[in-house]
Design an enzyme around this catalytic site. Structure first.
Site, mmCIF file in Angstrom:
data_model
loop_
_atom_site.group_PDB
_atom_site.id
_atom_site.type_symbol
_atom_site.label_atom_id
_atom_site.label_comp_id
_atom_site.label_asym_id
_atom_site.label_seq_id
_atom_site.Cartn_x
_atom_site.Cartn_y
_atom_site.Cartn_z
ATOM 1 C CG HIS A 57 -1.946 1.016 1.282
ATOM 2 N ND1 HIS A 57 -3.211 0.781 1.775
ATOM 3 C CD2 HIS A 57 -1.941 2.306 0.886
ATOM 4 C CE1 HIS A 57 -3.926 1.892 1.687
ATOM 5 N NE2 HIS A 57 -3.170 2.828 1.154
ATOM 6 C CD GLU A 84 -4.907 -2.964 0.289
ATOM 7 O OE1 GLU A 84 -5.645 -3.942 0.382
ATOM 8 O OE2 GLU A 84 -4.631 -2.236 1.252
ATOM 9 C CG HIS A 204 -7.723 -1.683 8.633
ATOM 10 N ND1 HIS A 204 -6.837 -0.899 7.919
ATOM 11 C CD2 HIS A 204 -7.657 -1.237 9.896
ATOM 12 C CE1 HIS A 204 -6.294 -0.008 8.706
ATOM 13 N NE2 HIS A 204 -6.759 -0.199 9.925
#
Ligand SMILES: CC(=O)[C@@H](O)[C@H](O)COP(=O)(O)O
Ligand SMILES: NCC(=O)COP(=O)(O)O
Length: 252
Positions: A57, A84, A204
């Site tokens: 990410h 991401e 998450h």
């Protein structure tokens, strides 16, 4: 003679794939400015140990994963590469250059410590639709980070994404406090995704504590991406062996 062949319906339940988010490896590396731990070696090891995907990410400030890491990992990742991030121009160009198997769109604000919300897929419909079309034109599967809110999942279907990623922080926080019912909106979201023919990912704050309960509760969960807790757990699990190795080295 009338031959009747009965074909029984076989339902194949696929195992949920584990994609390891290696942001935290880069965070540790960047703390000293060198190459320890080595990101490429770690990624190869993670795959060798059986993970079915690698997630990164990159954030605009490159505080952990750098844009160059994404380029370097392109020919290293042999499982599923998932990038991401917030689709700002620099991110879109990077993803189009690296061409991972999957891109996950996350609405991060620049100064966010970590991701803290899913997309409003209704408000950002036109923008997201355009970005998704561009990625899909280039053969990259798309996923959109959303809260388990029916309107947002219906909105995700309308923008043409292949998958959604359910933002699981709320579940993880409540589960830690013993609130098992926190999984309910995620189960409903998963059933809606099924109805809409949207693939389902989640991530998450998933961890060894909550992952079995979560994955067993959610129908057709294709993939979870886990980073923060997994890397911390790997440290705890590895400490004993490492301390013993040091003591052995110091034992004259
Ligand atoms: C979308 C998501 O939930 C993860 O990508 C998470 O935000 C990890 O990013 P950081 O490692 O920067 O916290
Ligand atoms: N998409 C979620 C992710 O990649 C990892 O999130 P976390 O486990 O670091 O919270």
């Amino acid at each position: 003679m009338l031959l009747r062949i009965f074909v029984s319906k076989v339902t194949i339940i696929e195992m949920t794939k584990l994609s390891v988010n290696v942001n935290k490896i880069a965070t540790l590396r960047n703390a000293r400015g060198g190459d320890v731990p080595n990101l490429i070696k770690t990624v190869k090891d993670i795959e060798r140990f059986g993970a079915q995907g690698i997630t990164i990410h990159p954030r605009p400030d490159e505080r952990h994963i750098r844009y160059q890491d994404a380029r370097d990992l392109k020919d290293v990742v042999t499982t599923e590469f998932n990038i991401e991030g917030n689709p700002v121009e620099k991110f879109i160009n990077l993803v189009l250059e690296v061409r991972p198997e999957q891109v996950t769109l996350v609405p991060d604000s620049v100064d966010a410590i970590t991701s803290n919300a899913g997309w409003n897929t209704v408000k950002h419909k036109i923008f997201l639709k355009e970005v998704i079309e561009e990625f899909k034109r280039n053969g990259i599967r798309t996923s959109v980070f959303v809260d388990p809110i029916p309107e947002m999942i219906e909105g995700a279907k309308l923008i043409g994404t292949d998958r959604i990623e359910l933002y699981t922080e709320d579940f993880a926080t409540k589960f830690k406090n013993g609130q098992l019912s926190a999984v309910k909106p995620y189960v409903e979201a998963a059933l809606l995704a099924q109805d809409l023919n949207l693939g389902l990912n989640a991530g998450h704050d998933l961890s060894l504590e909550n992952i079995q309960f979560f994955s067993e509760s959610i129908p057709d969960l294709l993939e979870v991406s886990i980073g923060h807790a997994l890397i911390a757990e790997a440290l705890y699990d590895g400490l004993e062996k490492t301390i013993k190795s040091y003591l052995k080295a110091l034992d004259k």
